[in-house]
Write a protein that holds these residues in place. Structure first.
Motif, PDB file in Angstrom:
ATOM      1  N   MET A 174      21.562  36.087   3.217  1.00  0.00           N
ATOM      2  CA  MET A 174      22.489  35.940   2.097  1.00  0.00           C
ATOM      3  C   MET A 174      21.787  36.067   0.745  1.00  0.00           C
ATOM      4  O   MET A 174      22.111  36.930  -0.043  1.00  0.00           O
ATOM      5  N   PHE A 175      20.815  35.174   0.462  1.00  0.00           N
ATOM      6  CA  PHE A 175      20.127  35.154  -0.832  1.00  0.00           C
ATOM      7  C   PHE A 175      18.904  34.238  -0.721  1.00  0.00           C
ATOM      8  O   PHE A 175      18.713  33.573   0.300  1.00  0.00           O
ATOM      9  N   SER A 176      18.112  34.188  -1.785  1.00  0.00           N
ATOM     10  CA  SER A 176      16.943  33.305  -1.813  1.00  0.00           C
ATOM     11  C   SER A 176      16.924  32.499  -3.107  1.00  0.00           C
ATOM     12  O   SER A 176      17.517  32.904  -4.111  1.00  0.00           O
ATOM     13  N   ILE A 177      16.221  31.365  -3.056  1.00  0.00           N
ATOM     14  CA  ILE A 177      16.063  30.490  -4.221  1.00  0.00           C
ATOM     15  C   ILE A 177      14.630  29.954  -4.206  1.00  0.00           C
ATOM     16  O   ILE A 177      14.178  29.445  -3.178  1.00  0.00           O
ATOM     17  N   PRO A 178      13.899  30.058  -5.327  1.00  0.00           N
ATOM     18  CA  PRO A 178      12.567  29.444  -5.367  1.00  0.00           C
ATOM     19  C   PRO A 178      12.704  27.920  -5.392  1.00  0.00           C
ATOM     20  O   PRO A 178      13.692  27.382  -5.901  1.00  0.00           O
ATOM     21  N   ASN A 179      11.716  27.254  -4.831  1.00  0.00           N
ATOM     22  CA  ASN A 179      11.801  25.801  -4.718  1.00  0.00           C
ATOM     23  C   ASN A 179      10.402  25.195  -4.840  1.00  0.00           C
ATOM     24  O   ASN A 179       9.403  25.888  -4.669  1.00  0.00           O
ATOM     25  N   ARG A 180      10.364  23.918  -5.122  1.00  0.00           N
ATOM     26  CA  ARG A 180       9.133  23.131  -5.087  1.00  0.00           C
ATOM     27  C   ARG A 180       9.372  22.005  -4.098  1.00  0.00           C
ATOM     28  O   ARG A 180      10.318  21.241  -4.239  1.00  0.00           O
ATOM     29  N   TYR A 181       8.497  21.938  -3.107  1.00  0.00           N
ATOM     30  CA  TYR A 181       8.649  21.023  -1.991  1.00  0.00           C
ATOM     31  C   TYR A 181       7.448  20.089  -1.984  1.00  0.00           C
ATOM     32  O   TYR A 181       6.317  20.536  -1.832  1.00  0.00           O
TER      33      TYR A 181
END
Length: 176
Positions: free
Chosen positions: A104-111
């Motif tokens: 579908m799509f991507s999202i940058p993240n901080r984990y």
């Protein structure tokens, strides 16, 4: 904010303590010249929807965001495609063996993990299932549950990228 590699104090090639920030995503050894780049880790999450218009969610059993809702998914292993990682993670967390996830799509993240911030690129997939599947929580999922799409609230999801993805995607699913 600390550099993503702040805990890496010694060059992994020669062991030198002259392992310094080179730019915003790398450190370089002044002694041997090795440069290490901190690229984003690949992660996946699945919107698993049955024909009753219910979304499969899991309750996180571990930190970060323990006890909050999440989508089944996780990190992609080395030598694994994102789709293979998605299928493996779904099976590990829910017992379901799904095929053909639809990107579908991507999202940058901080984990945050073990006191470090891990930069990730979270890729979201849609998977359809039959109504008779019976997911069972395992691995780091504390609980599995089906929630009618109309009752899904993005604010119940503890991880930032997951919450953003739910806010973006669930209204689109409800149109069908």
């Amino acid at each position: 904010m600390q550099h993503p590699l702040y805990k890496f104090r010694f060059c992994p090639v020669c062991g030198s303590k002259h392992f310094d920030v080179n730019n915003f995503k790398s450190k370089k050894c002044r002694d041997c010249g090795f440069t290490y780049y901190a690229n984003a880790c690949s992660a996946t999450a699945a919107f698993i929807i049955n024909s009753k218009d219910e979304l499969l969610v899991v309750r996180r059993g571990k930190e970060p965001a323990r006890g909050t809702l999440d989508l089944p998914g996780g990190f992609v292993d080395m030598d694994e495609t994102a789709e293979e990682g998605m299928i493996r993670e779904i099976e590990e967390e829910t017992g379901l063996r799904l095929e053909h996830p639809e990107y579908m799509f991507s999202i940058p993240n901080r984990y945050e993990y073990s006191g470090m911030i891990i930069h990730t690129l979270d890729m979201f997939y849609r998977c359809g299932v039959d109504n008779d599947v019976n997911p069972k929580a395992a691995d780091d999922a504390q609980e599995c549950m089906w929630i009618p799409l109309k009752d899904v609230d993005y604010r119940d999801f503890g991880l930032t990228s997951i919450s953003q993805a739910v806010k973006r995607a669930v209204p689109e699913f409800s149109k069908f």
